[in-house]
Design a protein around this motif. Structure first.
Motif, PDB file in Angstrom:
ATOM      1  N   GLN A 105      24.376 -22.033-101.372  1.00  0.00           N
ATOM      2  CA  GLN A 105      24.736 -20.986-102.425  1.00  0.00           C
ATOM      3  C   GLN A 105      25.081 -19.018-102.426  1.00  0.00           C
ATOM      4  OE1 GLN A 105      26.751 -22.175-104.564  1.00  0.00           O
ATOM      5  NE2 GLN A 105      27.405 -19.994-105.261  1.00  0.00           N
ATOM      6  N   HIS A 106      25.934 -18.646-101.518  1.00  0.00           N
ATOM      7  CA  HIS A 106      26.051 -17.387-101.502  1.00  0.00           C
ATOM      8  C   HIS A 106      26.096 -16.400-103.087  1.00  0.00           C
ATOM      9  CE1 HIS A 106      27.390 -17.503 -97.200  1.00  0.00           C
ATOM     10  NE2 HIS A 106      27.237 -18.520 -97.567  1.00  0.00           N
TER      11      HIS A 106
ATOM     12  N   ASP B  86      19.675 -22.091-100.832  1.00  0.00           N
ATOM     13  CA  ASP B  86      19.927 -24.270-100.502  1.00  0.00           C
ATOM     14  C   ASP B  86      18.770 -24.317-101.487  1.00  0.00           C
ATOM     15  OD1 ASP B  86      21.374 -26.280-100.118  1.00  0.00           O
ATOM     16  OD2 ASP B  86      20.489 -26.429 -98.177  1.00  0.00           O
TER      17      ASP B  86
ATOM     18  N   ALA C  58      21.562 -18.056-107.526  1.00  0.00           N
ATOM     19  CA  ALA C  58      21.849 -18.690-106.137  1.00  0.00           C
ATOM     20  C   ALA C  58      21.323 -20.381-106.628  1.00  0.00           C
ATOM     21  CB  ALA C  58      21.104 -18.510-105.177  1.00  0.00           C
TER      22      ALA C  58
ATOM     23  N   ALA D 205      23.719 -22.019-109.476  1.00  0.00           N
ATOM     24  CA  ALA D 205      24.863 -22.168-108.563  1.00  0.00           C
ATOM     25  C   ALA D 205      25.735 -23.486-107.923  1.00  0.00           C
ATOM     26  CB  ALA D 205      25.351 -20.533-108.274  1.00  0.00           C
ATOM     27  N   VAL D 206      23.719 -24.190-107.500  1.00  0.00           N
ATOM     28  CA  VAL D 206      23.571 -24.871-106.051  1.00  0.00           C
ATOM     29  C   VAL D 206      23.572 -26.454-107.510  1.00  0.00           C
ATOM     30  CG1 VAL D 206      21.838 -26.118-105.028  1.00  0.00           C
ATOM     31  CG2 VAL D 206      22.788 -23.798-104.230  1.00  0.00           C
TER      32      VAL D 206
ATOM     33  N   VAL E 167      26.967 -27.870-108.759  1.00  0.00           N
ATOM     34  CA  VAL E 167      27.521 -27.437-107.439  1.00  0.00           C
ATOM     35  C   VAL E 167      26.835 -29.068-107.430  1.00  0.00           C
ATOM     36  CG1 VAL E 167      28.590 -27.491-105.296  1.00  0.00           C
ATOM     37  CG2 VAL E 167      28.548 -25.374-106.247  1.00  0.00           C
TER      38      VAL E 167
END
Length: 333
Positions: free
Chosen positions: A224-225, A248, A323, A326-327, A330
């Motif tokens: 995740q960026h 990650d 981050a 968010a990972v 997803v």
């Protein structure tokens, strides 16, 4: 502004050769150079325009990355679908910088080469070793709220202002150049910008006249960026602290993390040992604090900027947590 002569370069090699002459400077978007010329911080006698050299394309590489021409405008780079999809940290960093009007003019190469926004560097009535070597550093005992806390020297505590360069650092970009001799070389972004040491007037590893032709990104890094920028106002302001991160994670466990910082040093600041402290760890305050300790090893405030030390910790925690969440959204554990 003092009088100067002007030419349009016909090729990258010709531009580099012309820029190597005493008093010559390259000009692209001009968003930084022209301001410095108006203040007589920069006083070139000759400008070499590189806008018509065709260095304005974004192309895939055989290794699965992207080659970004030095003249690609910041707005076009941020909006490119490949950048937004595979290098989102770069797109987000670009959109966090300057204003829309400046992004329309500013270039990839110029962004890497912009000078510090230290108040004393811009004020020709004040001592500044970066502008006039040997005169002293007014910021050390002056107002230094925006200044560096790591990688400094007793010659200079200025910071590098670029948001884009911080993202390029976390992506392990390489800078491709042409020398006045016509020879080409490739410089890892980690080696491109220099710490002040005893020569703060030298910002980069470039030789006189050396022209940036492109910046190459390697194949995309999984994870995740995130780009988080803490600043005094919501737009058109330089970073007090910024973090570019690629994380990650699975569930609450971090597999790998990359982190680069802006607003802390004379160059984008990345400490791989701090990334190792987070790799294969459970996401918690202790792990992030350990990483922050490593990032800030040897750090020192100078009075007005002492707040940056705890701010780095809070910003890193917010960035890594964002981050990792968010990972999970997803790719649930």
């Amino acid at each position: 502004m003092k009088a100067f002569s002007y030419e349009r370069a016909a090729s990258p090699e010709a531009a580099a050769a012309a820029a190597a002459r005493p008093g010559a400077r390259l000009i692209a978007g001009g968003t930084n150079l022209l301001d410095l010329m108006k203040l007589q911080v920069e006083t070139p006698v000759h400008l070499v325009d590189i806008n018509r050299l065709g260095l304005d394309t974004i192309e895939p590489t055989a290794q699965g990355g992207l080659r970004i021409g030095a003249m690609v405008r910041n707005a076009d780079l941020a909006a490119d679908p490949r950048v937004r999809k595979d290098y989102a940290v770069l797109s987000r960093a670009l959109l966090a910088g300057a204003s829309g009007q400046l992004r329309n003019k500013a270039t990839t190469g110029g962004n890497l080469l912009q000078r510090t926004r230290c108040y004393y560097f811009y004020d020709t009535a004040r001592a500044c070793n970066k502008r006039a070597p040997g005169t002293g550093c007014s910021a050390l005992q002056g107002y230094n709220r925006m200044h560096a806390v790591v990688g400094t020297s007793d010659q200079c505590i200025a910071t590098h202002p670029s948001d884009m360069a911080v993202a390029m650092r976390v992506l392990d970009a390489t800078v491709e150049t042409v020398l006045p001799s016509g020879m080409r070389r490739v410089i890892p972004i980690a080696d491109f910008h220099r710490l002040p040491g005893q020569t703060p007037q030298t910002d980069t590893d470039l030789q006189p006249g050396e022209l940036i032709t492109s910046v190459t990104l390697p194949a995309p890094v999984p994870g995740q960026h995130v780009y988080r920028k803490v600043r005094d106002r919501a737009s058109y302001a330089f970073a007090l602290v910024s973090v570019a991160a690629i994380v990650d994670a699975v569930g609450g466990r971090i597999r790998t993390a990359r982190m680069a910082f802006g607003g802390l040093a004379h160059k984008p600041w990345r400490v791989e040992a701090a990334e190792a402290r987070l790799a294969d760890t459970v996401l918690d305050d202790a792990a992030i604090d350990a990483a922050a300790d490593t990032v800030l090893q040897g750090a020192r405030g100078h009075g007005h900027n002492d707040f940056k030390l705890p701010l780095v910790r809070r910003t890193l925690q917010a960035t890594i947590t964002e981050a990792a969440r968010a990972v999970r959204a997803v790719r649930p554990a």
